[in-house]
Design an enzyme around this catalytic site. Structure first.
Site, short mmCIF file in Angstrom:
data_model
loop_
_atom_site.label_atom_id
_atom_site.label_comp_id
_atom_site.label_asym_id
_atom_site.label_seq_id
_atom_site.Cartn_x
_atom_site.Cartn_y
_atom_site.Cartn_z
NE ARG A 157 -16.53 -0.40 5.82
CZ ARG A 157 -16.18 0.85 5.28
NH1 ARG A 157 -15.74 1.23 4.32
NH2 ARG A 157 -17.16 1.80 5.98
CG HIS A 207 -11.79 3.56 5.43
ND1 HIS A 207 -11.19 2.58 4.58
CD2 HIS A 207 -10.80 4.17 5.36
CE1 HIS A 207 -10.35 2.46 4.20
NE2 HIS A 207 -9.88 3.10 4.71
CE1 TYR A 227 -19.42 5.30 4.24
CE2 TYR A 227 -18.52 6.68 5.25
CZ TYR A 227 -18.26 5.86 4.81
OH TYR A 227 -17.22 4.25 5.21
C1 LIG Z 1 -2.05 4.92 -3.50
C2 LIG Z 1 -3.48 5.82 -2.68
N1 LIG Z 1 -4.37 6.40 -2.36
C3 LIG Z 1 -5.24 6.35 -1.64
C4 LIG Z 1 -5.02 5.44 -0.34
C5 LIG Z 1 -6.43 6.05 0.44
N2 LIG Z 1 -6.70 4.88 0.75
C6 LIG Z 1 -6.90 4.86 2.00
S1 LIG Z 1 -7.85 3.16 1.97
C7 LIG Z 1 -8.38 3.88 0.77
C8 LIG Z 1 -9.17 2.59 -0.12
C9 LIG Z 1 -9.53 1.24 -0.66
O1 LIG Z 1 -10.61 0.68 -1.04
P1 LIG Z 1 -10.20 -0.84 -1.29
O2 LIG Z 1 -9.44 -0.79 -1.90
O3 LIG Z 1 -11.90 -1.52 -1.18
O4 LIG Z 1 -10.02 -1.29 0.38
P2 LIG Z 1 -10.89 -1.52 1.53
O5 LIG Z 1 -10.38 -0.23 2.23
O6 LIG Z 1 -12.54 -0.75 1.24
O7 LIG Z 1 -10.71 -3.04 2.45
C10 LIG Z 1 -8.34 4.64 0.10
C11 LIG Z 1 -8.09 5.46 -1.33
C12 LIG Z 1 -4.31 4.98 -0.17
N3 LIG Z 1 -3.84 4.53 1.00
N4 LIG Z 1 -3.32 4.42 -1.11
#
Ligand SMILES: Cc1ncc(C[n+]2csc(CCOP(=O)(O)OP(=O)(O)O)c2C)c(N)n1
Ligand SMILES: [Mg+2]
Length: 356
Positions: free
Chosen positions: A256, A260, A269
């Site tokens: 990425r 985020h 970070y």
């Molecule tokens: C069930 C749930 N827990 C926490 C969140 C908060 N949250 C949003 S994005 C994220 C990280 C997800 O990371 P990843 O699966 O690696 O996807 P990326 O954002 O890197 O595409 C989190 C923890 C959420 N949206 N849903």
């Protein structure tokens, strides 16, 4: 078929590898190569525009996809029209690749509704983005199982991130997929982070692909910045599912490059030089086109300009629309009316502030 979790599938040379091997001609037609490249350029152009629109207050929070174009375009391009796709909040390039109007993606980001309102629900093949992590995976497995019970020749592909593999829904979905041999593909973009949590802190597993072994499904690791390798691997996984072989977990190793979301500051970070360790997927594909089809700067300029025009037109179309009626928030939540709706509708103020 054994899991290939120790190796990583690659087709394109990295920029450091110099030129493509002219002795081994590409198995892809020139038209496919160009489509895979042009769609990545469109995705990058769209992404840059979306960030700018957010800065101007014209759309809400946006999750940039820069660096993940090859993974998203390669995977979505491999799907057949009749296959199902369950994307996440970062998968805008998957929507574009599937041919969803760009203006609909912008309209959604403006909070003006969801393209689902304009589709025939009985034939919905590309689902709305899912923000609750991993919740779309059991849905995809259910659709896949249903299709195989009915004898339909379709596959359900769910997209997910590395962080999603720590959720209960991930394990439940893969377990069902394994036990019921669901025609499903789990396409995991391992982009190194779940917001600020690096991949090594997410799981002690050496790879994400190896998690497939525990559920008796296939696992494959692919270079996620190599659009041809992704296209190949996803095509194989879809074929495997279509021919009754069951599900596959694909780990597309990528990075990425941006934050985020537009509300995140990754400098807090991670080391800002880290990005340089990764080749840009667009440069990778362009270098290959230069080697195998004599792609020139003028060709590139034309593709970039065409993408700019398409994105600009999409923004104008979306901005020309009016805000949806507040009552429409109840549409599409349940298949029919819900007993609580009349009461909830009464709670809507006469003159709600829906504009931002
Ligand atoms: C069930 C749930 N827990 C926490 C969140 C908060 N949250 C949003 S994005 C994220 C990280 C997800 O990371 P990843 O699966 O690696 O996807 P990326 O954002 O890197 O595409 C989190 C923890 C959420 N949206 N849903
Ligand atoms: Mg991630």
């Amino acid at each position: 078929m054994a899991s290939h979790v120790d190796e990583i599938v690659r087709v394109l040379p990295t920029v450091e590898d110099d030129e493509a091997d002219e002795e081994s001609p590409t198995p892809f037609s020139e038209a496919t190569l160009l489509e895979l490249y042009e769609t990545q350029v469109l995705a990058r152009t769209f992404d840059e525009k979306a960030i700018s629109l957010h800065r101007q207050g014209r759309i809400g929070t946006y999750a940039p996809l820069q660096g993940q174009e090859a993974a998203q375009v390669g995977a979505a391009m491999a799907l057949r029209e009749e296959d199902y796709l369950f994307p996440t909040y970062r998968d805008h390039a998957m929507y574009l690749t599937r041919g969803l109007p760009l203006s609909e993606v912008v309209r959604h980001l403006m909070g003006r509704g969801n393209y689902v309102d304009r589709q025939d629900e009985s034939d919905l093949r590309t689902f709305p983005i899912t923000i609750p992590i991993a919740t779309q995976l059991p849905h995809a497995v259910g659709i896949g199982m249903g299709a195989s019970y009915k004898g339909d020749d379709v596959v359900a592909m769910a997209s997910l991130g590395d962080g999603a593999t720590s959720e209960g829904d991930f394990h439940e979905a893969l377990n069902f997929a394994g036990v019921f041999e669901a025609p499903a593909v789990f396409f995991c973009q391992n982009n190194g982070y779940a917001i600020s949590v690096p991949r090594e802190r997410q799981t002690a597993s050496a790879t994400i692909a190896q998690k497939a072994d525990a559920y008796g499904i296939e696992g494959v690791r692919v270079d996620g910045n190599d659009v041809l390798a992704v296209y190949d691997v996803v095509t194989d996984a879809l074929q495997h599912a279509r021919s009754g072989g069951g599900a596959t977990l694909i780990e597309a190793v990528t990075y990425r490059r941006g934050p985020h979301t537009t509300t995140d500051d990754p400098d807090v970070y991670r080391d800002e030089d880290e990005c340089e360790e990764w080749t840009d997927p667009l440069e990778r594909t362009r270098g290959y086109l230069e080697d195998v089809v004599g792609w020139t700067e003028a060709d590139d300029q034309e593709v970039r300009e065409r993408a700019q025009e398409r994105v600009q037109a999409a923004v104008e179309t979306a901005e020309a629309e009016s805000d949806p009626e507040p009552e429409t928030m109840f549409d599409h939540v349940y298949a029919g009316d819900h007993p609580r709706y009349p009461h909830q509708r009464e709670q809507l103020p006469d003159d709600p502030v829906v504009n931002h």
